[in-house]
Write a protein that holds these residues in place. Sequence first.
Motif, PDB file in Angstrom:
ATOM      1  N   GLU A 184       0.825  -1.219   0.000  1.00 39.44           N
ATOM      2  CA  GLU A 184       0.000   0.000   0.000  1.00 39.44           C
ATOM      3  C   GLU A 184       0.854   1.262   0.000  1.00 39.44           C
ATOM      4  OE1 GLU A 184      -2.753  -0.517   3.245  1.00 39.44           O
ATOM      5  OE2 GLU A 184      -3.964  -1.957   2.100  1.00 39.44           O
TER       6      GLU A 184
ATOM      7  N   ASP B 292       0.648   4.330  -2.687  1.00 37.23           N
ATOM      8  CA  ASP B 292       0.510   5.734  -2.287  1.00 37.23           C
ATOM      9  C   ASP B 292       1.622   6.594  -2.891  1.00 37.23           C
ATOM     10  OD1 ASP B 292      -1.714   5.047  -0.774  1.00 37.23           O
ATOM     11  OD2 ASP B 292      -0.646   5.086   1.145  1.00 37.23           O
TER      12      ASP B 292
ATOM     13  N   GLU C 175       1.001   7.281  -6.567  1.00 36.72           N
ATOM     14  CA  GLU C 175       0.006   8.331  -6.815  1.00 36.72           C
ATOM     15  C   GLU C 175       0.605   9.725  -6.647  1.00 36.72           C
ATOM     16  OE1 GLU C 175      -3.743   7.864  -4.790  1.00 36.72           O
ATOM     17  OE2 GLU C 175      -3.746   5.703  -5.172  1.00 36.72           O
TER      18      GLU C 175
END
Length: 169
Positions: free
Chosen positions: A62, A66, A69
């Motif tokens: 994860e 992140d 992005e």
Amino acid sequence: MAKANKTGKTKLHPTKNPISENVRGSMVELLQTHLATAVDITYQTKQAHWNVKGMNFIAVHELFDDLHEVVEDYVDKIAERLTALGGQAHGTVQASVENTILDPYPLELVKSEDHLKRLADSYAKWSKAAQEGLEEAGEAGDDLTEDLLTEVARGLDKSIYFLESHFQA
């Protein structure tokens, strides 16, 4: 690098942007390198996201998503600044390969710690270049490019902190 015309200058689109053509040309060249590097690190981060294994898998998986992005947002901002200066953004993967400052990402990495360390190296290398670029933009008098690269450098430093915190004692 941006393609130069026969005089050796970067070819620019006509614009009413008040910055001199010479400064715009040099900033477009600078930003082309950062665009290529941003595209490269975007997919280095995705490579790690797709292939990470080991302890704390979901947290690291994860984290990589992140970070991807965040960097993907820099791709857009850099390309838009470059085109606002009259440049032609070279944002393809092929253009990135030709112009990135980063070393190729090892495709065989699997362990989370290996991905974390390798990405920290890439983010640190780009962070250093972004800081040098913001100084160059400041010296050229392009406050907006300087501001953009300050934002990028600040974000990269935060990303380095997130990456390194997994293996620092």
